[in-house]
Design a protein around this motif. Structure first.
Motif, PDB file in Angstrom:
ATOM      1  N   VAL A  52       0.794  -1.174  -0.013  1.00 47.17           N
ATOM      2  CA  VAL A  52      -0.084  -0.025   0.087  1.00 47.17           C
ATOM      3  C   VAL A  52       0.998   1.244  -0.103  1.00 47.17           C
ATOM      4  O   VAL A  52       1.807   1.300   0.801  1.00 47.17           O
ATOM      5  CB  VAL A  52      -0.995   0.144   1.312  1.00 47.17           C
ATOM      6  N   SER A  53       0.653   1.975  -0.999  1.00 45.86           N
ATOM      7  CA  SER A  53       1.200   3.392  -1.129  1.00 45.86           C
ATOM      8  C   SER A  53       0.894   4.401  -0.095  1.00 45.86           C
ATOM      9  O   SER A  53      -0.420   4.186   0.396  1.00 45.86           O
ATOM     10  CB  SER A  53       1.463   4.012  -2.518  1.00 45.86           C
ATOM     11  N   VAL A  54       1.474   5.344   0.209  1.00 41.96           N
ATOM     12  CA  VAL A  54       1.339   6.244   1.405  1.00 41.96           C
ATOM     13  C   VAL A  54      -0.147   7.155   0.934  1.00 41.96           C
ATOM     14  O   VAL A  54      -0.965   7.152   1.387  1.00 41.96           O
ATOM     15  CB  VAL A  54       2.286   7.275   1.794  1.00 41.96           C
ATOM     16  N   PHE A  55      -0.017   7.739  -0.621  1.00 40.90           N
ATOM     17  CA  PHE A  55      -0.965   8.340  -0.845  1.00 40.90           C
ATOM     18  C   PHE A  55      -2.209   7.619  -1.118  1.00 40.90           C
ATOM     19  O   PHE A  55      -3.482   7.955  -1.011  1.00 40.90           O
ATOM     20  CB  PHE A  55      -0.492   9.010  -2.412  1.00 40.90           C
ATOM     21  N   GLU A  56      -2.214   6.293  -1.810  1.00 37.58           N
ATOM     22  CA  GLU A  56      -3.227   5.184  -1.983  1.00 37.58           C
ATOM     23  C   GLU A  56      -3.971   5.020  -0.624  1.00 37.58           C
ATOM     24  O   GLU A  56      -5.188   4.949  -0.474  1.00 37.58           O
ATOM     25  CB  GLU A  56      -2.683   4.072  -2.487  1.00 37.58           C
ATOM     26  N   TYR A  57      -3.217   4.643   0.411  1.00 38.37           N
ATOM     27  CA  TYR A  57      -3.664   4.638   1.850  1.00 38.37           C
ATOM     28  C   TYR A  57      -4.677   5.744   2.146  1.00 38.37           C
ATOM     29  O   TYR A  57      -5.824   5.811   2.661  1.00 38.37           O
ATOM     30  CB  TYR A  57      -2.839   4.123   2.715  1.00 38.37           C
ATOM     31  N   CYS A  58      -3.929   6.864   1.982  1.00 39.74           N
ATOM     32  CA  CYS A  58      -4.351   8.046   2.699  1.00 39.74           C
ATOM     33  C   CYS A  58      -5.759   8.599   2.198  1.00 39.74           C
ATOM     34  O   CYS A  58      -6.793   9.023   2.566  1.00 39.74           O
ATOM     35  CB  CYS A  58      -3.509   9.593   2.564  1.00 39.74           C
ATOM     36  N   LEU A  59      -5.701   8.478   0.479  1.00 40.64           N
ATOM     37  CA  LEU A  59      -6.870   8.819  -0.231  1.00 40.64           C
ATOM     38  C   LEU A  59      -8.258   7.806   0.276  1.00 40.64           C
ATOM     39  O   LEU A  59      -9.319   8.097   0.321  1.00 40.64           O
ATOM     40  CB  LEU A  59      -6.474   8.497  -1.592  1.00 40.64           C
ATOM     41  N   SER A  60      -7.862   6.473   0.272  1.00 39.32           N
ATOM     42  CA  SER A  60      -8.972   5.631   0.573  1.00 39.32           C
ATOM     43  C   SER A  60      -9.442   5.943   2.056  1.00 39.32           C
ATOM     44  O   SER A  60     -10.689   5.867   2.454  1.00 39.32           O
ATOM     45  CB  SER A  60      -8.411   4.155   0.425  1.00 39.32           C
ATOM     46  N   LYS A  61      -8.423   6.107   3.021  1.00 41.76           N
ATOM     47  CA  LYS A  61      -9.061   6.471   4.409  1.00 41.76           C
ATOM     48  C   LYS A  61      -9.677   7.843   4.290  1.00 41.76           C
ATOM     49  O   LYS A  61     -10.579   7.725   5.133  1.00 41.76           O
ATOM     50  CB  LYS A  61      -7.499   6.563   5.299  1.00 41.76           C
ATOM     51  N   LEU A  62      -9.150   8.653   3.721  1.00 42.25           N
ATOM     52  CA  LEU A  62     -10.040  10.161   3.610  1.00 42.25           C
ATOM     53  C   LEU A  62     -11.398   9.714   3.185  1.00 42.25           C
ATOM     54  O   LEU A  62     -12.526  10.360   3.611  1.00 42.25           O
ATOM     55  CB  LEU A  62      -9.129  11.064   2.633  1.00 42.25           C
ATOM     56  N   LEU A  63     -11.438   9.003   2.105  1.00 51.14           N
ATOM     57  CA  LEU A  63     -12.772   8.834   1.528  1.00 51.14           C
ATOM     58  C   LEU A  63     -13.597   8.082   2.631  1.00 51.14           C
ATOM     59  O   LEU A  63     -14.935   8.308   2.749  1.00 51.14           O
ATOM     60  CB  LEU A  63     -12.674   7.834   0.364  1.00 51.14           C
ATOM     61  N   GLN A  64     -13.083   7.165   3.268  1.00 53.45           N
ATOM     62  CA  GLN A  64     -13.974   6.359   4.160  1.00 53.45           C
ATOM     63  C   GLN A  64     -14.265   7.110   5.605  1.00 53.45           C
ATOM     64  O   GLN A  64     -15.533   7.103   5.911  1.00 53.45           O
ATOM     65  CB  GLN A  64     -13.130   5.253   4.948  1.00 53.45           C
ATOM     66  N   VAL A  65     -13.311   8.053   5.951  1.00 57.88           N
ATOM     67  CA  VAL A  65     -13.741   9.086   7.227  1.00 57.88           C
ATOM     68  C   VAL A  65     -14.901   9.687   6.681  1.00 57.88           C
ATOM     69  O   VAL A  65     -15.640  10.248   7.496  1.00 57.88           O
ATOM     70  CB  VAL A  65     -12.295   9.569   7.560  1.00 57.88           C
ATOM     71  N   GLN A  66     -14.997  10.594   5.724  1.00 61.21           N
ATOM     72  CA  GLN A  66     -15.825  11.467   5.299  1.00 61.21           C
ATOM     73  C   GLN A  66     -17.231  10.758   5.086  1.00 61.21           C
ATOM     74  O   GLN A  66     -18.144  11.453   5.548  1.00 61.21           O
ATOM     75  CB  GLN A  66     -15.315  12.190   4.089  1.00 61.21           C
ATOM     76  N   VAL A  67     -17.116   9.557   4.554  1.00 59.69           N
ATOM     77  CA  VAL A  67     -18.624   9.038   4.306  1.00 59.69           C
ATOM     78  C   VAL A  67     -18.894   8.592   5.866  1.00 59.69           C
ATOM     79  O   VAL A  67     -19.937   8.743   5.976  1.00 59.69           O
ATOM     80  CB  VAL A  67     -18.297   7.650   3.613  1.00 59.69           C
ATOM     81  N   ARG A  68     -18.180   7.928   6.769  1.00 61.21           N
ATOM     82  CA  ARG A  68     -18.361   7.628   7.984  1.00 61.21           C
ATOM     83  C   ARG A  68     -19.167   8.891   8.732  1.00 61.21           C
ATOM     84  O   ARG A  68     -20.187   8.708   9.391  1.00 61.21           O
ATOM     85  CB  ARG A  68     -17.495   7.209   8.791  1.00 61.21           C
ATOM     86  N   GLU A  69     -18.401   9.846   8.729  1.00 57.84           N
ATOM     87  CA  GLU A  69     -18.852  11.185   9.470  1.00 57.84           C
ATOM     88  C   GLU A  69     -20.181  11.735   8.639  1.00 57.84           C
ATOM     89  O   GLU A  69     -21.032  12.251   9.554  1.00 57.84           O
ATOM     90  CB  GLU A  69     -17.903  12.264   9.206  1.00 57.84           C
ATOM     91  N   ALA A  70     -20.255  11.634   7.403  1.00 52.03           N
ATOM     92  CA  ALA A  70     -21.664  12.182   6.718  1.00 52.03           C
ATOM     93  C   ALA A  70     -22.696  11.173   7.267  1.00 52.03           C
ATOM     94  O   ALA A  70     -23.668  11.814   7.681  1.00 52.03           O
ATOM     95  CB  ALA A  70     -21.492  12.031   5.388  1.00 52.03           C
TER      96      ALA A  70
END
Length: 631
Positions: A485-503
């Motif tokens: 897992v690349s750092v950016f790939e990880y962070c982009l997927s994590k950001l997507l998950q965090v934002q959806v969970r918060e919404a």
């Protein structure tokens, strides 16, 4: 004040709100007790009245807070807002959407959902929600029709300052608490309306109780207005200042305020009850109140702060002129040359470009977009193919667009990722994502990935929750398809998950951080080590020096050895929650340390800047769409 100071002020405002609420409740209970004691002379009845009053206030507040758990969209819908269609051809609505998208991307936050109050002729707007992930912005039809693009941009920038600085969660909690202390007045009104037919002593007693509830409830209404005025006025001045800082011009915001003062409709809302409840959230006063109970500063004073030479008598001249010919925002756009911009943005910086960025400059740009950031955001959006932009905005295709961003260039790995996606979300979605990756995203510039995801976010969060859960599982599986897992790939997927969970559950995630830096030493060390290694690939000595520089900035008295975790980027799963709970001043130092870790030599590459933006977004410290080398 910068973003972190604004956040700290909003946190203090939250504590102040609790104290004011407690004082208001105490005042109401005392008034009820006095009335009961006067009519009954019984201490037992007085105690019972106290308990009942507290129960009514508490249950009323809990009920209203529960009704607002849906976040910004729930508030907008309760106000009668109509969602802006994804495929609208209304030029006013398209202009609104374009302005909001550009402001959101320049700010580094997801694009909020948009609503229009179609029945409101006054010029007004509000932002609602617990945080950027569930934010909604609503504007009145009067604002769309009367404001030109500059003025609309000023109003939107004002509302975005509430999104960025933590005002929204303060405002939505204020709605819940104030509903409770106004409950007695509402109960008294209902009894008087529906209990007039009562006869006999029981009926008279009921009406007397209703009258007492009305009188005491008036105290609640008074306290409610006083609390709103105390909490919101200064925040409105700060929001005006933030809007000017963003747009780098005062004429837009000042022009909108002048139109409020010069038009008969002003900023008033038709529905008095709604205007009362959400008055502290609005751009302008929603109803007429005495100056010391008003939720907003005087209109002339707001304009004077933007234009020091302003004479309030100018409003009388504008009123006379507009009485005969009310302003038309779209016509003004055409006359001023403010219509849709030419679709020929300048080229994006080369992928290997280097920017000179220092840690204080990086932290100073958090949630502080400037005029150049607005231009960059416009260029980034316009630089995307029009067909791709529309696919991201549409509910049916937002998921394939986001999944395509994570598909790997290696065909074998992409095939495994497709299999993971198809097994959870269906073959049709997987095929669409692969086709988009091959035909539309193959040459997508690194700085366009997050803006494209931001455009897709409003459509994504309208999908049913089971579909979203399955999609998030698929994203996780795609990222870990080969164990690398690349750092950016990880962070982009994590950001997507965090934002959806918060919404999905915004009230659960709304909080102001209070953690101090020494309490998260291990988490600091892990994040700095991972970013230092990512910022200096193949240069272990340089990475170690970058790590130590970042650590010295955030924990100057600690000596934690440089030890990149064996599991690599996946070790970051444990750091986000503790670091996100940091108090605002500690977060500011952390962001400076992150800039040091990624760019120890003072040079920041485009890919590294996007990595830094993604990490900061996970920590709710949004950075502009394209970091600049100017303060």
């Amino acid at each position: 004040m910068n973003f972190f100071e604004q956040q700290a002020a909003a946190r203090r405002g939250s504590g102040r709100l609790v104290l004011l609420f407690a004082a208001a409740v105490a005042g109401i209970v005392i008034a009820v007790d006095a009335a009961v004691l006067l009519f009954t002379g019984s201490a037992g009845a007085t105690v019972a009245a106290s308990v009942l009053t507290l129960a009514v206030i508490g249950l009323g507040s809990l009920y209203r807070i529960a009704s607002l758990r849906g976040g910004g969209a729930a508030v907008a819908a309760q106000m009668g807002g109509t969602a802006v269609p994804e495929d609208t051809h209304d030029p006013s609505l398209r202009r609104l959407r374009n302005v909001v998208e550009e402001v959101a991307i320049a700010s580094g936050v997801p694009v909020p959902r948009l609503f229009v109050l179609e029945q409101e002729a006054g010029i007004n707007a509000f932002a609602a929600g617990y945080g950027p992930a569930d934010a909604a912005i609503a504007v009145t039809r009067g604002a769309l029709e009367r404001l030109n693009r500059d003025e609309l941009q000023g109003v939107v920038a004002h509302e975005f300052s509430h999104v960025l600085n933590g005002d929204m969660r303060l405002n939505i909690r204020l709605m819940g608490l104030l509903f409770g202390i106004m409950m007695l007045a509402l109960i008294g009104q209902r009894i008087l309306v529906y209990g007039r037919g009562g006869r006999g002593r029981d009926g008279q007693a009921l009406l007397l109780a209703a009258l007492v509830a009305m009188v005491v409830g008036g105290i609640g209404v008074f306290f409610g207005r006083l609390i709103k005025a105390g909490v919101s006025r200064q925040r409105e001045y700060l929001a005006d200042a933030s809007a000017v800082q963003f747009t780098r011009q005062t004429r837009g915001l000042a022009g909108a305020l002048k139109k409020i003062g010069g038009l008969q409709e002003g900023s008033r809302l038709n529905e008095r009850a709604d205007a009362e409840e959400v008055g502290h959230m609005l751009f302008g006063e929603g109803m007429a109140l005495s100056s010391w109970l008003a939720t907003h500063p005087p209109l002339a004073e707001r304009i004077r702060r933007l234009e020091p030479g302003f004479d309030p008598r100018q409003l009388q001249a504008l009123e006379a002129r507009w009485r005969a010919a009310p302003p038309d925002g779209l016509a003004e756009d055409a006359a001023l040359g403010l219509g849709p911009r030419a679709p020929a943005p300048p080229p994006l910086p080369p992928a290997d470009a280097r920017l000179a960025v220092t840690p204080p400059m990086g932290a100073g740009q958090v949630a502080a977009p400037a005029e150049d950031d607005y231009r960059h955001a416009h260029d980034l959006v316009e630089g995307l193919p029009a067909s791709l932009r529309e696919l991201a905005r549409v509910r049916a295709t937002a998921m394939p667009v986001l999944a395509a961003l994570l598909l790997d260039a290696d065909p074998a790995l992409a095939a495994r990722q497709r299999s993971e996606l198809a097994s959870r979300c269906g073959e049709a979605l997987a095929a669409q994502a692969c086709e988009l990756r091959r035909t539309r995203l193959e040459n997508l510039h690194p700085v366009q990935r997050l803006p494209l995801a931001a455009l897709a976010f409003p459509a994504l969060r309208q999908r049913p929750r089971p579909e979203l859960d399955a999609f998030l599982d698929a994203i996780e599986a795609m990222v870990h398809a080969d164990g690398q897992v690349s750092v950016f790939e990880y962070c982009l997927s994590k950001l997507l998950q965090v934002q959806v969970r918060e919404a999905l559950d915004p009230a659960r995630h709304a909080r102001f951080g209070r953690q101090k830096a020494p309490g998260v030493r291990a988490e600091f060390a892990i994040l700095l080590a991972v970013l230092a290694e990512a910022g200096h690939p193949g240069q272990p000595q340089q990475a170690q020096r970058a790590y130590l520089a970042g650590l010295q900035r955030v924990l100057p008295r600690d000596h934690l050895a440089y030890a990149p975790p064996a599991e690599g980027v996946r070790a970051l799963d444990a750091v986000w929650a503790p670091l996100d709970a940091l108090a605002p001043p500690a977060k500011q130092v952390l962001v400076e340390a992150l800039v040091d870790a990624v760019s120890h030599d003072g040079q920041l590459g485009v890919a590294e800047a996007e990595l830094l933006r993604t990490v900061c977004a996970l920590l709710h410290c949004p950075l502009p769409a394209l970091l600049t080398d100017s303060p």
